[in-house]
Scaffold this motif. Structure first.
Motif, short mmCIF file in Angstrom:
data_model
loop_
_atom_site.label_atom_id
_atom_site.label_comp_id
_atom_site.label_asym_id
_atom_site.label_seq_id
_atom_site.Cartn_x
_atom_site.Cartn_y
_atom_site.Cartn_z
N UNK A 7 -89.53 -44.69 46.05
CA UNK A 7 -89.04 -45.85 45.32
C UNK A 7 -89.99 -46.99 45.69
N UNK A 8 -90.73 -47.46 44.69
CA UNK A 8 -91.76 -48.46 44.96
C UNK A 8 -91.47 -49.74 44.19
N UNK A 9 -91.67 -50.91 44.79
CA UNK A 9 -91.60 -52.15 44.03
C UNK A 9 -92.64 -52.11 42.91
N UNK A 10 -92.33 -52.71 41.80
CA UNK A 10 -93.21 -52.61 40.63
C UNK A 10 -94.62 -53.10 40.92
N UNK A 11 -94.75 -54.08 41.84
CA UNK A 11 -96.08 -54.61 42.12
C UNK A 11 -96.91 -53.71 43.03
N UNK A 12 -96.27 -52.65 43.59
CA UNK A 12 -96.99 -51.72 44.46
C UNK A 12 -97.11 -50.33 43.85
N UNK A 13 -96.53 -50.12 42.68
CA UNK A 13 -96.53 -48.79 42.08
C UNK A 13 -97.93 -48.31 41.77
N UNK A 31 -94.17 -40.74 37.12
CA UNK A 31 -93.77 -42.14 37.35
C UNK A 31 -92.69 -42.50 36.35
N UNK A 32 -91.56 -42.99 36.87
CA UNK A 32 -90.45 -43.43 36.03
C UNK A 32 -90.25 -44.93 36.26
N UNK A 37 -82.47 -48.38 41.17
CA UNK A 37 -81.53 -49.51 41.15
C UNK A 37 -81.27 -50.09 42.54
N UNK A 38 -81.29 -49.25 43.58
CA UNK A 38 -81.02 -49.74 44.93
C UNK A 38 -81.91 -48.99 45.93
N UNK A 39 -83.05 -49.57 46.30
CA UNK A 39 -83.57 -50.88 45.87
C UNK A 39 -84.16 -50.82 44.46
N UNK A 40 -84.30 -51.96 43.86
CA UNK A 40 -84.86 -52.03 42.51
C UNK A 40 -86.34 -51.70 42.56
#
Length: 314
Positions: A7-13, A31-32, A37-40
């Motif tokens: 689960x990666x933050x969008x800025x690190x994906x 990649x989805x 959702x938790x964490x977002x």
């Protein structure tokens, strides 16, 4: 093969995906975006050859994925894929020789925690061994060895030394010292009780006991066996061959020595108590020494084998 779920933050994906794609031995990347959702964050899935797993996990940690997201690793029991076969062939080294240091640290952390369950198993094992030494029953001694959970903290000490993890070392040493102290104190009380109901006696303890007299007579063979068992046990942990741990458990005289010391102390047989304590300390030292040297050897051999393969490919 290993399966990674991130689960990666969008800025690190993008950084995580680039790292996965450039790591030799990875495949089946998916990649989805926005699925978590938790964490977002985004959900990233991939498979990686075991021999490339430690390198990839280290890189993901350097990106801070575990701080703001999640990294989960699972073993794949069966993978029918030509891409997976190709990834394993390209990865440096052999999967059976690879050590996942984060997995080893996590496993030893769990096994070396001083808990009620750990104390219960160690105490019960020591009391079973007490019955074995008084009755001179080798079967009970073997059973007590198999029940004892002390290899976890011993492996934790070795791992902590190699990985320079003082917290893990302290936790493991506390589990060992407190665990054996509690088990031996309870076993002393158990011996008094068994004597009061005429099931234990000083005569039984002082008898020749051909099957169990080695417990309070330590020698160099005790140390040699402990060293060999420490090597085998460490290899079983690093290679995920957990079944071998049973054989390791019943080859070292730790729990039986603690039990014999406790029973001997309850009958004021201090020579036996001291001999058993020496046996216990000798085995603990041998296992820790062997485990540490085994991990260091694995680390060195792995760097050597991966370096040779990379040089040959270039």
């Amino acid at each position: 093969m290993l399966h990674l779920r991130l689960i990666t933050p969008s800025d690190k994906t993008d950084d995580a995906v680039r790292l996965i794609e450039k790591t030799v031995g990875t495949t089946h990347v998916a990649v989805l975006p926005g699925a978590a959702r938790n964490p977002v964050g985004d959900l990233v899935l991939c498979d990686v050859a075991r021999e490339a797993g430690d390198e990839l996990l280290t890189g993901l940690q350097q990106l801070g994925i575990e701080e703001s997201g999640s990294i989960a690793v699972e073993n794949i029991d069966l993978s029918l894929s030509r891409r997976a076969d190709k990834a394993e062939a390209e990865a440096p080294g052999e999967g059976a020789d690879a050590v996942l240091w984060e997995h080893l640290a996590d496993a030893t952390h769990e096994e070396s925690t001083l808990s009620v369950t750990y104390l219960a198993f160690l105490t019960l094992a020591t009391m079973i061994a007490a019955c074995g030494v008084v009755l001179d029953n080798a079967i009970l001694i073997v059973g007590a060895m198999a029940v004892g959970p002390e290899f976890g903290p011993l492996a934790g000490v070795s791992t902590a030394i190699v990985q320079r993890a003082p917290r893990l070392a302290l936790r493991s040493l506390i589990a060992l010292l407190v665990g054996f102290a509690v088990a031996m104190v309870v076993t002393v009380g158990f011996s008094y009780f068994m004597d009061s109901v005429h099931l234990f006696s000083a005569a039984q303890l002082d008898a020749e006991r051909p099957n169990t007299h080695f417990i309070y007579r330590p020698d160099w063979f005790s140390f040699v066996v402990a060293v060999l068992a420490g090597c085998a046990g460490t290899l079983s942990l690093t290679s995920a061959k957990s079944g071998a741990l049973v054989g390791v458990a019943i080859s070292v005289t730790t729990v039986p020595a603690a039990a014999n010391a406790a029973v001997a102390f309850s009958y004021d047989e201090y020579n036996q108590a001291w001999g058993s304590t020496e046996q216990l300390l000798l085995n603990l030292l041998g296992i820790i020494l062997a485990g540490t040297l085994t991990l260091l050897a694995q680390k060195w051999l792995w760097s050597l084998s991966t370096g040779d393969k990379a040089a040959a490919e270039n």
